[in-house]
Enzyme design. Structure first.
Site, mmCIF file in Angstrom:
data_model
loop_
_atom_site.group_PDB
_atom_site.id
_atom_site.type_symbol
_atom_site.label_atom_id
_atom_site.label_comp_id
_atom_site.label_asym_id
_atom_site.label_seq_id
_atom_site.Cartn_x
_atom_site.Cartn_y
_atom_site.Cartn_z
ATOM 1 N N HIS A 165 0.609 -1.441 -0.550
ATOM 2 C CA HIS A 165 0.112 -0.036 -0.530
ATOM 3 C C HIS A 165 0.834 1.520 -0.017
ATOM 4 C CE1 HIS A 165 -0.319 -0.649 4.307
ATOM 5 N NE2 HIS A 165 0.074 0.863 4.643
ATOM 6 N N ASP A 199 0.112 -7.713 1.249
ATOM 7 C CA ASP A 199 0.349 -5.586 1.284
ATOM 8 C C ASP A 199 2.541 -5.858 1.535
ATOM 9 O OD1 ASP A 199 -0.020 -3.504 1.728
ATOM 10 O OD2 ASP A 199 -0.385 -3.310 3.348
ATOM 11 N N SER A 203 3.949 2.737 8.221
ATOM 12 C CA SER A 203 4.181 1.349 7.054
ATOM 13 C C SER A 203 5.698 0.617 6.555
ATOM 14 C CB SER A 203 3.321 1.458 5.819
ATOM 15 O OG SER A 203 1.769 1.671 6.454
#
Length: 416
Positions: free
Chosen positions: A156, A189, A277
């Protein structure tokens, strides 16, 4: 009601919808992974909440978006989806920390947090994302996996800018390099980037299967654009089923493919915020035991001590596949399930006659109740548990035919 974590200075963005083209999460958001949660774990998530993207703060344009009704307690992917907060405090913090003397191997071996941080910081990067037209889309974190320029981050993060996006990697010495995407796995992910650099200091992947609840951990990354940030905590729980992406019951009936991400996650109370992230979660030997990917946040935003990381064993498998082939596979057993079934378990609605499940004796109408002794109370926990396995693993599947409980073994196949 708990909602998506947002930077106070930014307007709320919608949780990305899987399948939207060309950017599954919308024009200013990264692509979130596919899948359904698997691996049933004790604790407050009997059915894992859906994850939406979170964001690094920005001083560039931000896309307005309508609010959508949220389910209480959403898990939020700590993605960098908005324009990055550039310079100032963030750059100073990163360069100052990274500029300290390298720690001795003895200090690292002894679990000295300062020594581990000083050794790890040169390997941790900030990833700045822009659209094909050069509009800033946000920032995330990553780390050097191999000295010849391979970098691991979240899907992402890598996909936030959409097709033709620009990716720049900022190193701890404030130098930058353009990056290209080697491959992405929405299912897990994860993404691998490549920069044209040599002799980069790489971090070593540890063994996440050896983790214990209560073990000390260190999170490193660029929360809110503050590069080189280090926080500490413990492993709060293991095998926590976590799903990123929007709820899509109409499209979630297949165990073979899906546009959501599934994690059998490591839960930690180390502070993880928007922009973390893709950064590493380290043990006290300085090894990567997870990739920070999501947070559970209240309406006010920011860390409340509930962060989630993709286990290192999964990172190792997926990054190896992406580097070798540009694609990643995941385990399947050859069936679809009925999304409208309201009982405990997963009701088989369609089965591939040549798949592992059919060959083992599972039929349409049967209800799968467990995988390797882990209760699969719904499609999400079924998928998280299944996706945590390796391709070719022999698994034991419990299921009900009518009122009769059965158990069979099968070898997982490969999906992509």
């Amino acid at each position: 009601m708990d909602t998506m974590s947002q930077d106070p200075r930014s307007r709320p963005l919608p949780v990305p919808r899987p399948g939207d083209a060309p950017h599954p999460h919308g024009p200013a958001t990264p692509t979130s992974g596919a899948g359904n949660p698997t691996g049933s774990a004790p604790g407050p998530f009997p059915a894992p909440p859906v994850l939406g993207p979170a964001i690094g703060p920005g001083d560039g344009p931000q896309a307005p978006a309508p609010r959508r009704p949220r389910r209480a307690g959403l898990l939020i992917a700590s993605a960098a989806l908005l324009a990055l907060l550039c310079g100032g405090v963030g750059g100073y913090v990163g360069s100052e920390l990274a500029g300290r003397q390298d720690s001795s191997s003895a200090d690292v071996a002894a679990g000295n947090v300062e020594a581990i941080a000083n050794k790890a910081l040169p390997s941790v990067v900030t990833i700045r994302i822009s659209s094909s037209s050069g509009v800033p889309r946000g920032s995330g974190s990553g780390f050097v996996l191999r000295s010849d320029g391979y970098i691991v981050t979240n899907n992402h993060v890598a996909s936030a800018g959409g097709d033709g996006a620009g990716l720049k990697v900022l190193f701890s010495d404030q130098s930058e390099a353009d990056a290209r995407i080697v491959g992405v796995s929405p299912t897990y992910d994860l993404a691998v980037l490549k920069v044209e650099r040599k002799d980069l200091p790489a971090l070593e992947l540890g063994e996440s299967d050896d983790l214990k609840v209560g073990q000390s951990v260190i999170a490193v990354g660029a929360p809110l654009g503050l590069t080189g940030s280090v926080t500490t905590g413990i492993v709060s729980a293991l095998n926590r089923p976590v799903v990123t992406g929007d709820d899509d019951s109409s499209g979630g009936a297949s165990s073979e493919s899906n546009s959501r991400s599934y994690m059998n996650a490591i839960q930690t109370d180390a502070a993880i915020n928007q922009g973390n992230s893709g950064g590493p979660l380290l043990d006290l030997r300085g090894k990567v035991i997870g990739v920070n990917s999501a947070i559970y946040s209240s309406r006010s935003g920011g860390s409340i001590g509930l962060g989630f990381a993709i286990p290192a064993d999964q990172v190792r498998r997926t990054s190896d596949q992406l580097i070798r082939t540009g694609k990643a596979e995941y385990p399947v057993i050859g069936l679809d399930f009925d999304p409208g079934y309201s009982g405990d378990g997963v009701k088989v609605s369609k089965i591939n006659p040549d798949g592992p499940a059919a060959k083992a004796g599972v039929k349409e109408g049967d209800v799968i109740t467990s995988i390797d002794g882990v209760a699969t109370k719904d499609p999400k926990t079924f998928l998280v548990t299944l996706r945590s396995k390796e391709i070719g693993d022999t698994i034991t599947v419990g299921f009900k035919t009518g009122e009769e409980q059965k158990s069979v073994t099968m070898r997982t196949g490969a999906g992509s």
